[in-house]
Design an enzyme around this catalytic site. Structure first.
Site, PDB file in Angstrom:
ATOM      1  N   VAL A 171      37.667  37.797  47.183  1.00 48.75           N
ATOM      2  CA  VAL A 171      36.977  37.508  45.926  1.00 48.75           C
ATOM      3  C   VAL A 171      37.894  37.943  44.792  1.00 48.75           C
ATOM      4  CG1 VAL A 171      34.925  37.915  44.521  1.00 48.75           C
ATOM      5  CG2 VAL A 171      34.745  37.930  47.026  1.00 48.75           C
ATOM      6  N   CYS A 172      38.006  37.087  43.774  1.00 48.22           N
ATOM      7  CA  CYS A 172      38.767  37.440  42.586  1.00 48.22           C
ATOM      8  C   CYS A 172      40.212  37.770  42.971  1.00 48.22           C
ATOM      9  CB  CYS A 172      38.055  38.597  41.879  1.00 48.22           C
ATOM     10  SG  CYS A 172      38.473  38.833  40.147  1.00 48.22           S
TER      11      CYS A 172
END
Length: 344
Positions: free
Chosen positions: A136-137
């Protein structure tokens, strides 16, 4: 009487089968491990935790290098469920991003974890046997450091996609998807995009029905085919340097636009004149390597550059004095994708 006994025996048999099936399903629950560390971004790990743990479909837990309390990027204190030494077998591995960047490590943003050999080896070891791995990210940088993004498509948080290309040259960057699915390895864009990626994992594991049900239960407007990403919006093409001239003393008033054009307004508290501030902004624009004056209207201070896809963009700053407000200036930034070639 015999029919009654037969009915009872049938019900008992069915009940036993159902109970046995429930026990099998309970045992078959997949283990989802979410890595956490000092500086982890809260929504990066809590969003997927909520989705993947909904309806008790899976065993979801956090894992940190050590059992000590960690502090998130915003100071939340979190006690990990497990450490590297004692966690259960991992079927699905989620690697979030976070702040606390190492000085000089622009774009990496996951702090000292990138240089932590134990963390990288732990990711490599557990990713090998996991059914799925999702970042994520800017957790994508950790996957890249572990060698998991070589020759794969990937995305990350908007302001760091180009940095990911530098960090992992063989990775093929995707700018217009909230998550990129390579089969076993998935990466998501920034922050809330982790929810989209987690819902996609639910779809892979349980089917689209469960994914939609969970999206409804958390009141999330899931649009798996959406091409909305922060990285694809027009304002991402403004040079970062122009903001340095006023951002420290400015209040954002408004911003509107999409993928083809953008306009934003700032109220700036400054003793500089409108002309002086405009000159400072234009000087920053002029110093940007990829930008040049739009020739036909040089006096209008319109700037132009061609992006990596060959698209021409034109931008402009307007600075106005705010009437009846001392030391206040209105800065308007505009950008639009052009319809013709450079300097035409």
């Amino acid at each position: 009487m015999k029919l009654f006994i037969l009915a009872i025996l049938t019900l008992l048999t069915v009940s036993s089968v159902v109970q046995a099936q429930m026990r099998v399903e309970e045992k078959a629950k997949l283990n989802v491990a979410i890595l956490i560390f000092d500086g982890v971004q809260i929504i990066d790990y809590t969003g997927p935790y909520e989705v993947l743990g909904s309806w008790s479909r899976r065993n979801v837990f956090t894992v940190a290098e050590k059992p000590d309390v960690i502090r998130t990027a915003m100071g939340m204190k979190v006690v990990p469920n497990y450490s590297f030494e004692n966690h259960p077998k991992i079927d699905v591995l989620v690697v979030p991003g976070g702040g606390n960047s190492t000085p000089g490590a622009k774009g990496r943003g996951v702090g000292k974890q990138l240089d932590n050999e134990k963390v990288i080896k732990w990711i490599q070891s557990n990713a090998k046997d996991a059914k799925y791995v999702m970042s994520v990210c800017n957790g994508a940088f950790l996957l890249a450091k572990a060698g998991l993004l070589e020759n794969l498509k990937a995305t990350t948080t908007a302001g760091m996609i180009d940095d990911l290309k530098t960090f992992s040259p063989t990775t093929k960057l995707v700018y217009d998807k909230r998550f990129v699915d390579n089969g076993k390895i998935m990466t998501t864009a920034g922050l809330s995009s982790g929810i989209d990626g987690a819902l996609s994992l639910v779809e892979k594991l349980d089917g689209i029905g469960w994914a939609k049900k969970i999206a409804l239960s958390i009141e999330y407007d899931w649009q798996p085919e959406s091409d909305y990403t922060r990285a694809s919006l027009a304002d991402m093409n403004f040079p970062d340097s122009i903001y340095d001239t006023f951002i420290g003393n400015a209040q954002p008033l408004d911003s509107n636009g999409g993928k083809l054009d953008w306009e934003e307004k700032w109220l700036v508290n400054t003793t500089a004149s409108a002309n002086d501030l405009l000159e400072s902004i234009n000087k920053k624009w002029a110093d940007e390597n990829n930008w040049s004056k739009f020739k036909p209207v040089e006096t209008a201070n319109i700037w132009e550059f061609t992006d990596k896809d060959g698209q021409v963009w034109r931008g402009q700053a307007i600075v106005e004095k705010v009437e009846a407000e001392n030391n206040k200036l209105l800065v308007i930034l505009k950008i639009k994708r052009g319809q013709t070639g450079k300097n035409s």
